[in-house]
Enzyme design. Structure first.
Site, mmCIF file in Angstrom:
data_model
loop_
_atom_site.group_PDB
_atom_site.id
_atom_site.type_symbol
_atom_site.label_atom_id
_atom_site.label_comp_id
_atom_site.label_asym_id
_atom_site.label_seq_id
_atom_site.Cartn_x
_atom_site.Cartn_y
_atom_site.Cartn_z
ATOM 1 C CG ASP A 49 7.739 -0.591 -1.471
ATOM 2 O OD1 ASP A 49 8.823 -0.847 -0.938
ATOM 3 O OD2 ASP A 49 8.005 0.365 -2.540
ATOM 4 C CG ASP A 91 5.658 5.735 -2.432
ATOM 5 O OD1 ASP A 91 5.635 5.992 -1.950
ATOM 6 O OD2 ASP A 91 5.924 4.334 -2.671
ATOM 7 N NE ARG A 188 9.190 2.012 -4.945
ATOM 8 C CZ ARG A 188 10.003 2.608 -4.344
ATOM 9 N NH1 ARG A 188 9.831 3.160 -2.735
ATOM 10 N NH2 ARG A 188 11.099 1.262 -2.819
#
Length: 306
Positions: A49, A91, A188
């Site tokens: 990410d 997140d 996550r």
């Protein structure tokens, strides 16, 4: 042949071990490597990410054929989990959805909730993950305003080491952890699910991949440096095809006759060893990944000489 295709054919195949900074997508990293090397044939194994930092494995030229086999290795992450808030992305980059005071949680309860997230799990990925739904990435559908519910997937979390539990505010608890897991695990989701089990919600505030299979950030370099090293014949952040493949798979040394047969895509005698082997010719060059199928071994992935 076009100038671009000629340049791609001339590039030295190799694996780049890149230490990705925060704020870049995995595609951004690939694009930078392409610019430095002036080639198009660059890919990555295992998306990170934009918020995440750390190890991203790139393949250049024919080394892209290895990526599907390197990306399936186990991963190790360092992460910080914040308990007391949920976000739309699970997140810190997402909008806060709920806030529930978590200051009353004791450290033992936190550790127990995380320990419960180890072992074989059916894990539901975050809705803003790269999982495809009907041919489109889930995060694209979410950003378009669609509601997405993903199917659970089987993963294994080998261990979660809790290093530190702190209170950043009276109502929030931050937990620094190391997670070792199979490919496809969403850290996550671990934060989200542990927070849900504790009744306060949770999300990630930091994530760094430190290892993918046998490769670690200690071997990695910024993408521009790694790409320049490959163009210059080797250096920090660069692995040759043979070195990369034999780090993951057992090496099989071929005779001249076997190497010639493998070059034509023909079968060779089996080793009796299950799974893939890295087939290396007498000159020390990777020529294939071989897979035993009974009395013979077939070419699973071939690599042209040179």
């Amino acid at each position: 042949m076009s100038r671009r295709r000629a340049a791609d054919a001339d590039v030295t195949p190799g694996i780049l071990l890149v230490d990705k900074p925060g704020g870049m997508t995995s595609h951004d990293v690939v694009a930078r490597a392409r610019r430095v090397l002036s080639v198009r044939r660059v890919g990555h194994a295992g998306t990170l990410d934009p918020m995440a930092t750390g190890l991203l494995v790139l393949g250049v030229g024919t080394a892209t054929r290895l990526l599907g086999h390197l990306g399936g290795s186990d991963k190790v992450y360092d992460a910080t989990i914040r308990l007391g808030q949920t976000t739309v992305t699970d997140d810190r980059e997402g909008e806060v959805l709920t806030t529930t005071p978590a200051g009353a949680l004791d450290d033992d309860a936190v550790r127990a909730a995380l320990a419960a997230r180890t072992g074989p799990l059916l894990q539901v990925p975050s809705s803003v993950s790269a999982v495809k739904v009907g041919g489109r990435r889930s995060y694209d559908r979410v950003r378009a305003g669609e509601e997405v519910v993903l199917e659970p997937r089987a993963v294994t979390v080998h261990r979660i080491d809790v290093h530190r539990v702190t209170r950043s505010t009276p109502d929030l608890v931050d937990v620094e952890v190391t997670v070792a897991c199979t490919a496809g695990t969403y850290v996550r989701a671990i934060a989200r699910d542990a927070g849900a089990a504790l009744g306060v919600g949770g999300h990630l505030t930091a994530l760094r991949r430190t290892a993918s299979g046998p490769f670690t950030t200690a071997q990695a370099a910024p993408v521009e440096e790694a790409a320049a090293a490959l163009a210059g014949g080797g250096g920090a952040g660069v692995l040759g095809l043979t070195e990369a493949a034999t780090a993951v798979y057992p090496e099989r040394r071929l005779s001249d006759d076997e190497a010639r047969a493998v070059g034509y895509g023909q079968r060779v005698p089996a080793t009796g060893r299950p799974g893939l082997t890295a087939a290396v010719d007498p000159a020390g060059r990777l020529v294939a990944l071989l897979e035993d199928t009974g009395s013979s071994a077939r070419v699973a992935v071939g690599f042209p000489p040179g």
